[in-house]
Design a protein around this motif. Structure first.
Motif, PDB file in Angstrom:
ATOM      1  N   ASP A   1       0.817  -1.204   0.000  1.00 34.57           N
ATOM      2  CA  ASP A   1       0.000   0.000   0.000  1.00 34.57           C
ATOM      3  C   ASP A   1       0.856   1.261   0.000  1.00 34.57           C
ATOM      4  OD1 ASP A   1      -2.134  -1.716   0.033  1.00 34.57           O
ATOM      5  OD2 ASP A   1      -2.705  -1.330   2.124  1.00 34.57           O
ATOM      6  N   LEU A   2       1.945   1.237   0.766  1.00 29.51           N
ATOM      7  CA  LEU A   2       2.832   2.397   0.823  1.00 29.51           C
ATOM      8  C   LEU A   2       3.534   2.631  -0.507  1.00 29.51           C
ATOM      9  CD1 LEU A   2       4.134   4.656   2.516  1.00 29.51           C
ATOM     10  CD2 LEU A   2       5.884   3.006   3.216  1.00 29.51           C
ATOM     11  N   ILE A   3       4.047   1.562  -1.097  1.00 29.95           N
ATOM     12  CA  ILE A   3       4.765   1.701  -2.368  1.00 29.95           C
ATOM     13  C   ILE A   3       3.821   2.139  -3.481  1.00 29.95           C
ATOM     14  CG2 ILE A   3       5.992   0.419  -4.180  1.00 29.95           C
ATOM     15  CD1 ILE A   3       7.336  -1.174  -1.866  1.00 29.95           C
ATOM     16  N   LEU A   4       2.661   1.479  -3.589  1.00 26.85           N
ATOM     17  CA  LEU A   4       1.718   1.848  -4.645  1.00 26.85           C
ATOM     18  C   LEU A   4       1.156   3.258  -4.435  1.00 26.85           C
ATOM     19  CD1 LEU A   4      -0.259  -1.487  -5.163  1.00 26.85           C
ATOM     20  CD2 LEU A   4       1.478  -0.495  -6.659  1.00 26.85           C
ATOM     21  N   GLY A   5       0.976   3.639  -3.168  1.00 21.36           N
ATOM     22  CA  GLY A   5       0.380   4.938  -2.884  1.00 21.36           C
ATOM     23  C   GLY A   5       1.335   6.110  -3.020  1.00 21.36           C
ATOM     24  N   LYS A   6       2.628   5.880  -2.718  1.00 24.46           N
ATOM     25  CA  LYS A   6       3.542   7.014  -2.660  1.00 24.46           C
ATOM     26  C   LYS A   6       4.813   6.872  -3.497  1.00 24.46           C
ATOM     27  CE  LYS A   6       2.041   8.535   1.935  1.00 24.46           C
ATOM     28  NZ  LYS A   6       1.326   9.710   1.448  1.00 24.46           N
ATOM     29  N   PHE A   7       5.176   5.655  -3.880  1.00 24.99           N
ATOM     30  CA  PHE A   7       6.473   5.472  -4.531  1.00 24.99           C
ATOM     31  C   PHE A   7       6.389   4.670  -5.834  1.00 24.99           C
ATOM     32  CE2 PHE A   7       7.335   5.649   0.120  1.00 24.99           C
ATOM     33  CZ  PHE A   7       7.952   6.889   0.137  1.00 24.99           C
ATOM     34  N   SER A   8       5.218   4.611  -6.436  1.00 24.83           N
ATOM     35  CA  SER A   8       5.068   3.792  -7.648  1.00 24.83           C
ATOM     36  C   SER A   8       5.885   4.339  -8.818  1.00 24.83           C
ATOM     37  CB  SER A   8       3.596   3.695  -8.043  1.00 24.83           C
ATOM     38  OG  SER A   8       3.064   4.980  -8.295  1.00 24.83           O
ATOM     39  N   ASP A   9       6.308   5.593  -8.728  1.00 26.73           N
ATOM     40  CA  ASP A   9       7.131   6.163  -9.794  1.00 26.73           C
ATOM     41  C   ASP A   9       8.553   5.621  -9.779  1.00 26.73           C
ATOM     42  OD1 ASP A   9       7.512   7.464  -7.319  1.00 26.73           O
ATOM     43  OD2 ASP A   9       8.384   9.216  -8.303  1.00 26.73           O
ATOM     44  N   ILE A  10       8.993   5.123  -8.628  1.00 25.89           N
ATOM     45  CA  ILE A  10      10.369   4.639  -8.513  1.00 25.89           C
ATOM     46  C   ILE A  10      10.447   3.147  -8.220  1.00 25.89           C
ATOM     47  CG2 ILE A  10      10.634   5.141  -6.040  1.00 25.89           C
ATOM     48  CD1 ILE A  10      13.465   6.160  -6.748  1.00 25.89           C
ATOM     49  N   CYS A  11       9.330   2.567  -7.779  1.00 24.78           N
ATOM     50  CA  CYS A  11       9.308   1.129  -7.466  1.00 24.78           C
ATOM     51  C   CYS A  11       8.058   0.497  -8.054  1.00 24.78           C
ATOM     52  CB  CYS A  11       9.356   0.905  -5.951  1.00 24.78           C
ATOM     53  SG  CYS A  11       9.419  -0.848  -5.490  1.00 24.78           S
ATOM     54  N   SER A  12       8.222  -0.313  -9.068  1.00 26.56           N
ATOM     55  CA  SER A  12       7.071  -1.022  -9.633  1.00 26.56           C
ATOM     56  C   SER A  12       6.771  -2.242  -8.771  1.00 26.56           C
ATOM     57  CB  SER A  12       7.333  -1.427 -11.083  1.00 26.56           C
ATOM     58  OG  SER A  12       8.436  -2.298 -11.170  1.00 26.56           O
ATOM     59  N   PHE A  13       5.476  -2.518  -8.586  1.00 26.39           N
ATOM     60  CA  PHE A  13       5.050  -3.571  -7.658  1.00 26.39           C
ATOM     61  C   PHE A  13       4.094  -4.498  -8.385  1.00 26.39           C
ATOM     62  CE2 PHE A  13       3.593  -5.701  -3.989  1.00 26.39           C
ATOM     63  CZ  PHE A  13       4.374  -5.346  -2.904  1.00 26.39           C
ATOM     64  N   HIS A  14       4.422  -5.790  -8.379  1.00 29.83           N
ATOM     65  CA  HIS A  14       3.631  -6.767  -9.129  1.00 29.83           C
ATOM     66  C   HIS A  14       3.240  -7.925  -8.209  1.00 29.83           C
ATOM     67  CE1 HIS A  14       4.934  -4.704 -12.808  1.00 29.83           C
ATOM     68  NE2 HIS A  14       6.078  -4.583 -12.164  1.00 29.83           N
ATOM     69  N   THR A  15       1.967  -7.990  -7.827  1.00 24.74           N
ATOM     70  CA  THR A  15       1.459  -9.115  -7.039  1.00 24.74           C
ATOM     71  C   THR A  15       0.914 -10.142  -8.023  1.00 24.74           C
ATOM     72  OG1 THR A  15       0.879  -7.633  -5.224  1.00 24.74           O
ATOM     73  CG2 THR A  15      -0.140  -9.810  -5.222  1.00 24.74           C
TER      74      THR A  15
END
Length: 202
Positions: free
Chosen positions: A77-91
């Motif tokens: 939630d933190l990465i997708l909400g605030k840092f998705s520009d620098i960290c891509s997240f794939h569940t």
């Protein structure tokens, strides 16, 4: 200065000199293969700590979750909400294996996750790629460990860090890793009837 303080200062000075001598020989840099395994808690937490360090240093990174399904977690939630520009997240997984109970589907999802992982690792703009719970997928033979080892040895860019988590890391993977930590379980609240709690487990 007291005699005790003087002895302590001399002892620490010798220790510092020895440490400085060792550190002077450590000059290489390389992309590491890191494994967090074992029965103890903290494998993914330690790995996400490294991801957040990359984010803090404004370094591009990525996460692939092999097993955990769509449940909300603090890290995601933190990465997708605030840092998705620098960290891509794939569940990519659909939940723990005992919940899905569908080997063919689990295999299909794990294979898709591995393809995504290879794509992200090949992209040299990603300085670190976390493969969360890949060891579980390997344990159940959803992915061939030989394919993973061969890819990491032959195709991983030299300066890219790859972090892998999950119990029961395969020996072949441990052999090629640069850093392996085994989390040892000493005591866990689950055994005392305490359920997984927000902010601690997820």
């Amino acid at each position: 200065m007291s005699a005790d303080s003087e002895r302590h200062a001399m002892k620490m000075a010798k220790k510092k000199a020895a440490r400085d001598k060792i550190m002077a020989t450590k000059t290489d840099e390389k992309g590491l293969i890191v494994i967090h395994t074992g029965k103890g808690k903290g494998k993914s937490s330690a790995a996400f700590g490294m991801i957040f360090r990359h984010i803090a240093h404004d370094m591009q990174c990525a996460v692939v979750q092999f097993i955990k399904g769509g449940m909300s977690t603090g890290e995601r939630d933190l990465i997708l909400g605030k840092f998705s520009d620098i960290c891509s997240f794939h569940t990519m997984g659909e939940g723990f294996t005992w919940e899905t109970q569908d080997r063919d589907r689990d295999t299909e999802m794990a294979q898709a996750a591995w393809e995504k992982a290879k794509e992200l690792i090949r992209d040299e703009s990603n300085k670190m790629v976390l493969l969360d719970e890949i060891n579980i997928a390997l344990r159940y033979d959803y992915i061939d460990v030989n394919d993973v080892v061969t890819f990491l040895v032959e195709e991983k860019p030299p300066m890219t860090h790859v972090v892998m988590t999950g119990r029961n890391a395969k020996d072949d993977l441990i052999e090629i890793a640069d850093l392996v930590t085994e989390m040892e379980l000493v005591k866990h609240p689950f055994r005392s009837g305490v359920k997984a709690q927000i902010g601690v487990e997820f």
